[in-house]
Design a protein around this motif. Structure first.
Motif, PDB file in Angstrom:
ATOM      1  N   ILE A   1       0.910  -1.404   0.020  1.00  0.00           N
ATOM      2  CA  ILE A   1      -0.288   0.235  -0.031  1.00  0.00           C
ATOM      3  C   ILE A   1       1.042   1.066   0.087  1.00  0.00           C
ATOM      4  CG2 ILE A   1      -1.252   1.557   1.888  1.00  0.00           C
ATOM      5  CD1 ILE A   1      -3.422  -0.097   0.068  1.00  0.00           C
ATOM      6  N   VAL A   2       1.669   1.295   1.262  1.00  0.00           N
ATOM      7  CA  VAL A   2       2.858   2.549   1.153  1.00  0.00           C
ATOM      8  C   VAL A   2       3.747   2.753  -0.102  1.00  0.00           C
ATOM      9  CG1 VAL A   2       4.768   3.702   1.520  1.00  0.00           C
ATOM     10  CG2 VAL A   2       2.751   1.871   3.478  1.00  0.00           C
ATOM     11  N   SER A   3       4.031   1.647  -0.826  1.00  0.00           N
ATOM     12  CA  SER A   3       4.335   1.014  -2.211  1.00  0.00           C
ATOM     13  C   SER A   3       3.720   2.786  -2.857  1.00  0.00           C
ATOM     14  CB  SER A   3       4.850   0.139  -2.527  1.00  0.00           C
ATOM     15  OG  SER A   3       6.165  -0.026  -1.976  1.00  0.00           O
ATOM     16  N   GLY A   4       2.240   1.966  -3.369  1.00  0.00           N
ATOM     17  CA  GLY A   4       1.317   3.291  -4.032  1.00  0.00           C
ATOM     18  C   GLY A   4       0.816   4.260  -3.528  1.00  0.00           C
ATOM     19  N   VAL A   5       1.061   4.387  -2.586  1.00  0.00           N
ATOM     20  CA  VAL A   5       0.706   6.100  -2.413  1.00  0.00           C
ATOM     21  C   VAL A   5       2.163   6.489  -2.619  1.00  0.00           C
ATOM     22  CG1 VAL A   5       0.330   7.632   0.263  1.00  0.00           C
ATOM     23  CG2 VAL A   5      -0.831   5.194   0.126  1.00  0.00           C
ATOM     24  N   VAL A   6       3.287   5.989  -2.704  1.00  0.00           N
ATOM     25  CA  VAL A   6       4.382   7.083  -2.251  1.00  0.00           C
ATOM     26  C   VAL A   6       4.609   7.309  -3.699  1.00  0.00           C
ATOM     27  CG1 VAL A   6       6.691   6.807  -2.565  1.00  0.00           C
ATOM     28  CG2 VAL A   6       5.981   6.137  -0.507  1.00  0.00           C
ATOM     29  N   ALA A   7       4.591   6.181  -4.977  1.00  0.00           N
ATOM     30  CA  ALA A   7       3.930   6.681  -6.501  1.00  0.00           C
ATOM     31  C   ALA A   7       2.834   7.102  -6.622  1.00  0.00           C
ATOM     32  CB  ALA A   7       3.835   5.365  -7.070  1.00  0.00           C
TER      33      ALA A   7
END
Length: 332
Positions: A226-232
Motif C-alpha cells: 500500500i505504501v509503495s502505491g501511495v508514494v508513487a
C-alpha cells in the motif's frame, strides 16, 4: 520535499511517514489521537518515528475537522504536498456513531481541501475506500464502476469525499488523487480489524466470531505494498491538460484502486493465523453484519498502467509477518 500527512499516528500514516523519511523527505504529521482505538498504540507508533527520524519529523497534535485550530497549528509551517489519510474509520462503528463520520470525514475533508487550495500545494492524495463499491456484485471492482449504492455511512462519506474533490479540482485546478484502499493489514495494524481480533483471540485460547458464516472474501493488501502505491501517487500529481470534455473541463483529479488484486477466502486467512499462532481457532459462525459486503476484489489496472504499481506480498507471507509483530509487541 516537505510532505504533510494527516492521520500520521494511524496504521498507514505511520508506515508512510517512515518510508518517506527513509528516502530523505521531511514529514509534518498531524493527528488528533482520538480514542476510537488504543491511544497507547498510536503514541508508540509516533515514538518509533521520533526516535528514528527526529530531525526529519514534526508532529502536530491537531483535529483537522476544526479549521481555525488547524490553521493556527500549521501557521508558519511550509509543505509542498499533502497525503490526507486521517478519517474516522470503521464500517460497523459508523452505524453506532454517525456524527463522528460527518465531522471527521466530511467537514474534515473539506477543511483539507481548503487548506490545500489556499496553500497552493502541488498535490493532495487522499484516502477513499473499497467500501464505496457497496452493493456492486461484478468482480473485480473497477474504478469505472458506478458506486451509487453504499451500504454504510462510512462508505457514503468516502464517496462524498471523492465528489468534493472533483469539484475542487474543477473549480481551482487543484491536483488531487483519491485512493480506494482494499483491506490493509500488517505490523502496527488496527485493533478493530479482523486479523488483529483473530490473532488476539487465538493466542488467548478464546473463540473468534466469523461473520458471514465464513463465506466472505477479501482483497487483503500488505501495508508495505500500500505504501509503495501511495508514494508513487504522491510523486506523480495528475496533470491539468486543460482539455475539454462533455459537461465541462477535464479536472486534475483521478481515483485509483490500491489492492493486492487477489480475492482470498476469509477461512484461508484464518488458517494462516492458526499456523502462525501454533493453535486452532474455535469458530463461532455469525451472520453478515449491517454495512458489510461479502466480497472485495480490486482491479488495479489503472494504477499499474499509470504508475507501475505491482503488489508483491501474498497473504502466505504477510499474515505470519503480522502475527510475528503482534507477538513481539505484546510479549506473547
Amino acid at each position: 520535499m516537505v510532505i504533510l500527512i494527516t492521520g500520521v499516528a494511524g496504521f498507514i500514516g505511520s508506515h508512510l511517514a517512515r518510508r518517506l523519511m527513509s528516502r530523505g523527505d521531511t514529514v509534518v504529521g498531524i493527528d488528533n489521537l482520538n480514542d476510537y482505538y488504543s491511544v497507547t498504540l498510536k503514541r508508540d507508533r509516533l515514538a518509533t518515528l521520533t526516535s528514528d527520524f527526529g530531525y526529519r519529523f514534526t508532529f502536530v497534535e491537531a483535529d483537522f475537522a476544526d479549521y481555525p485550530a488547524l490553521l493556527e497549528k500549521l501557521g508558519g509551517i511550509d509543505f509542498q504536498r499533502i497525503v490526507h489519510l486521517g478519517a474516522q474509520a470503521g464500517v460497523r462503528y459508523s452505524i453506532e456513531n454517525p456524527h463522528a463520520y460527518v465531522q471527521a470525514n466530511l467537514v474534515g475533508h473539506l477543511n483539507m481541501l481548503e487548506l490545500a487550495r489556499h496553500r497552493g500545494v502541488e498535490h493532495m492524495a487522499y484516502a477513499s475506500s473499497s467500501s464505496v463499491y457497496g452493493g456492486n456484485d461484478t468482480l473485480p471492482f473497477r474504478v469505472e464502476d458506478r458506486v451509487d449504492h453504499p451500504l454504510s455511512l462510512y462508505a457514503a462519506t468516502k464517496k462524498a469525499d471523492e465528489l468534493m474533490s472533483e469539484t475542487y479540482a474543477h473549480l481551482y485546478r487543484l491536483p488531487l488523487t483519491g485512493l480506494r484502499f482494499f483491506t490493509v493489514y500488517g505490523p502496527w495494524g488496527r485493533p478493530d480489524m479482523a486479523m488483529w481480533l483473530f490473532t488476539k483471540a487465538i493466542l488467548a485460547g478464546e473463540p473468534i466470531n466469523v461473520f458471514g458464516e465464513g463465506n466472505m472474501r477479501r482483497d487483503f493488501t500488505y501495508v508495505d505494498d500500500i505504501v509503495s502505491g501511495v508514494v508513487a501517487v504522491t510523486d506523480n500529481p495528475p496533470q491539468d491538460d486543460g482539455l475539454e470534455k462533455a459537461g465541462g473541463s477535464r479536472s486534475p483529479h483521478r481515483v485509483y484502486n490500491i489492492g493486492n488484486h487477489r480475492s482470498e477466502e476469509l477461512n484461508r486467512m484464518i488458517s494462516l493465523i492458526e499456523d502462525a499462532c501454533g493453535r486452532k481457532a474455535e469458530k463461532r459462525l455469525m451472520p453478515m453484519q449491517p454495512g458489510d459486503v461479502r466480497d472485495t476484489y480490486a482491479d488495479i489496472t489503472a494504477i499499474q498502467r499509470d504508475l507501475g504499481f505491482a503488489p508483491t506480498t501474498p497473504i502466505d507471507v504477510g499474515v505470519p509477518a503480522f502475527v510475528g509483530w503482534y507477538r513481539d509487541y505484546h510479549g506473547v
